[in-house]
Design a protein around this motif. Structure first.
Motif, PDB file in Angstrom:
ATOM      1  N   THR A  74       0.832  -1.201   0.000  1.00 54.13           N
ATOM      2  CA  THR A  74       0.000   0.000   0.000  1.00 54.13           C
ATOM      3  C   THR A  74       0.865   1.248   0.000  1.00 54.13           C
ATOM      4  N   GLY A  75       0.482   2.225  -0.834  1.00 49.02           N
ATOM      5  CA  GLY A  75       1.220   3.480  -0.899  1.00 49.02           C
ATOM      6  C   GLY A  75       2.454   3.440  -1.762  1.00 49.02           C
ATOM      7  N   SER A  76       2.547   2.485  -2.667  1.00 47.77           N
ATOM      8  CA  SER A  76       3.724   2.399  -3.541  1.00 47.77           C
ATOM      9  C   SER A  76       3.711   3.526  -4.558  1.00 47.77           C
ATOM     10  N   TYR A  77       4.891   3.900  -5.015  1.00 51.69           N
ATOM     11  CA  TYR A  77       5.044   4.951  -6.012  1.00 51.69           C
ATOM     12  C   TYR A  77       5.057   4.350  -7.411  1.00 51.69           C
ATOM     13  N   PHE A  78       4.969   5.221  -8.413  1.00 53.88           N
ATOM     14  CA  PHE A  78       4.962   4.786  -9.806  1.00 53.88           C
ATOM     15  C   PHE A  78       6.393   4.707 -10.335  1.00 53.88           C
ATOM     16  N   CYS A  79       6.561   3.861 -11.311  1.00 50.52           N
ATOM     17  CA  CYS A  79       7.894   3.624 -11.877  1.00 50.52           C
ATOM     18  C   CYS A  79       8.231   4.739 -12.859  1.00 50.52           C
TER      19      CYS A  79
ATOM     20  N   ILE B 257      -7.382   9.174  -9.315  1.00 54.06           N
ATOM     21  CA  ILE B 257      -7.719  10.122  -8.254  1.00 54.06           C
ATOM     22  C   ILE B 257      -7.624   9.476  -6.874  1.00 54.06           C
ATOM     23  N   HIS B 258      -7.562   8.165  -6.810  1.00 51.46           N
ATOM     24  CA  HIS B 258      -7.463   7.476  -5.530  1.00 51.46           C
ATOM     25  C   HIS B 258      -6.021   7.329  -5.062  1.00 51.46           C
ATOM     26  N   ASP B 259      -5.059   7.673  -5.898  1.00 50.47           N
ATOM     27  CA  ASP B 259      -3.650   7.611  -5.525  1.00 50.47           C
ATOM     28  C   ASP B 259      -3.258   8.938  -4.895  1.00 50.47           C
ATOM     29  N   LEU B 260      -3.112   8.946  -3.569  1.00 48.89           N
ATOM     30  CA  LEU B 260      -2.787  10.154  -2.826  1.00 48.89           C
ATOM     31  C   LEU B 260      -1.393  10.021  -2.238  1.00 48.89           C
ATOM     32  N   PHE B 261      -0.589  11.095  -2.385  1.00 47.96           N
ATOM     33  CA  PHE B 261       0.777  11.089  -1.904  1.00 47.96           C
ATOM     34  C   PHE B 261       1.030  12.332  -1.066  1.00 47.96           C
ATOM     35  N   ASN B 262       2.141  12.299  -0.369  1.00 50.94           N
ATOM     36  CA  ASN B 262       2.567  13.458   0.407  1.00 50.94           C
ATOM     37  C   ASN B 262       2.815  14.633  -0.528  1.00 50.94           C
TER      38      ASN B 262
END
Length: 413
Positions: free
Chosen positions: A130-135, A158-163
């Protein structure tokens, strides 16, 4: 019946019916899961000699999610140090630092690959975390790991939320943009607009730009300046803008040009600034709406019938059939708030007066105690007690005797 299988053994008949369904059913269009219900033509019914109820069967087909494929051959990857683009080499990040602008010759070199979302997307090891970043290399079309990659191989949603201090690839943002508006970006501003330079202008350039950039997410607005060969693309989601910036860097449209993709500066147009302000207000309202209970939000927005009825009853002000306007409600609310404020002030004043009275009584008692020489009773109290003792007590009335003199006002007695 033609579609009815009759057998002495019910289990064998049911197995035969299931096998016929498996042969006749077709694969569903949905790659994830599908539910196929056989029609009346290919439904097999298993019965016995008695009047047993008919048994219908249905088949559930589940397909596994497609694994991500390697975009380039791993054997062709060479481990070489990055070209010098700054003054100091950072061994921790394996890159050069100190340069505020990218090499002008390097920016005119075509990209080594291009991402094909339809063919290259799939699950990787990052889908289990959970919370992985994109390549980043997947966005550039040069990832050799495929499903073994530790980062996501798909488009942001829109469901991918990051700092807000990092982008969708996990890179740290800075307080200021670079001089050429390149790089990761700034955490001081939410930027969703890309500047696209070196565009080959044609009659259908707007359609070409929209077609190429819609591949990386939902585009909110596209504007092309044909006189300068420049385009501005605004995405609905900031993560899609970050992905598209890396995916379209040094790429070409339809005429083999090498694009110069950067972050756009603040639009000086007052209408654009107004739109951005309205969008931020809508986002804030949506965040508040999600934080509050659903019943409270429905009452505020006027979607609660019970709240409407209650407001109508309370808002008549003693007049039947009278419905006050919002201005009257606002004035009444202000009046109630003002009255409550005055009442609170009166309570505070009364409390202060009570404290002053108690303090004065305490000072008076202390002074009387000092005058009496430290006794329990003061001089004035002792004098009052002596005065009470000298007062003559009245003689008690004679309550004895018989009740023969007791009579009534009535003459008949």
């Amino acid at each position: 019946m033609a579609d009815t299988a009759v057998a002495e053994n019910p289990a064998a008949a049911a197995e035969t019916a299931v096998n016929e369904l498996l042969e006749q059913s077709e694969a569903p269009e949905d790659p994830q899961t599908a539910l196929t219900q056989p029609s009346s033509d290919n439904t097999a019914v298993a019965t016995t000699d008695g009047d047993a109820p008919q048994k219908k069967t249905k088949k559930i087909i589940r397909r596994k999610k497609r694994p991500a494929r390697p975009q380039v051959d791993p054997s062709t990857i060479k481990s070489e140090p990055p070209p010098q683009t700054g003054t100091i080499f950072n061994i921790w990040y394996n890159k050069w630092s100190g340069g505020d602008r990218e090499d002008k010759y390097l920016s005119k070199t075509a990209a080594a690959g291009r991402c094909n979302v339809v063919k290259d997307s799939g699950y990787t090891r990052a889908d289990k975390v959970t919370g992985s970043y994109f390549c980043l290399f997947f966005a550039r079309g040069i990832c050799p790991k495929g499903h073994e990659c530790e980062y996501l191989h798909r488009l942001p949603t829109i469901h991918d939320l990051f700092n807000p201090n990092v982008d969708c690839f996990g890179r740290d943002k800075f307080s200021d943009y670079r001089d050429d508006m390149g790089g990761v970006g700034s955490f001081m501003r939410q930027n969703r607009t890309l500047y696209v330079g070196r565009v080959h202008v044609t009659d259908d350039i707007e359609e070409i730009v929209a077609r190429h950039f819609q591949e990386w997410g939902q585009v909110e607005r596209t504007r092309v300046l044909t006189s300068r060969g420049v385009a501005f693309v605004t995405y609905s989601n900031e993560a899609n803008a970050q992905f598209a910036k890396e995916a379209m860097a040094h790429q070409s449209l339809d005429h083999n040009e090498i694009l110069n993709v950067r972050w756009a500066t603040v639009d000086p147009n007052p209408l654009a600034q107004k739109r951005e302000g309205q969008r931020l207000e809508e986002q804030a309202a949506e965040a508040v709406r999600r934080a509050l209970p659903a019943e409270f939000v429905a009452e505020l927005e006027g979607r609660d019938p019970e709240a409407k009825k209650r407001k109508k009853i309370e808002g008549t002000f003693g007049l039947d059939g009278y419905e006050p306007s919002d201005e009257i409600w606002y004035a009444r609310t202000k009046e109630i708030e003002g009255a409550s404020g005055q009442q609170q002030l009166q309570i505070e004043n009364s409390e202060q007066q009570q404290q002053l009275l108690e303090a004065s009584h305490a000072q008076l008692a202390a002074s009387e105690t000092q005058q009496s020489g430290g006794g329990i009773l003061s001089n004035s109290t002792i004098a009052a007690l002596k005065g009470y003792s000298t007062v003559a007590k009245p003689a008690p009335a004679n309550l004895g005797g018989s009740l023969v003199a007791y009579g009534s006002d009535d003459d008949s007695e």
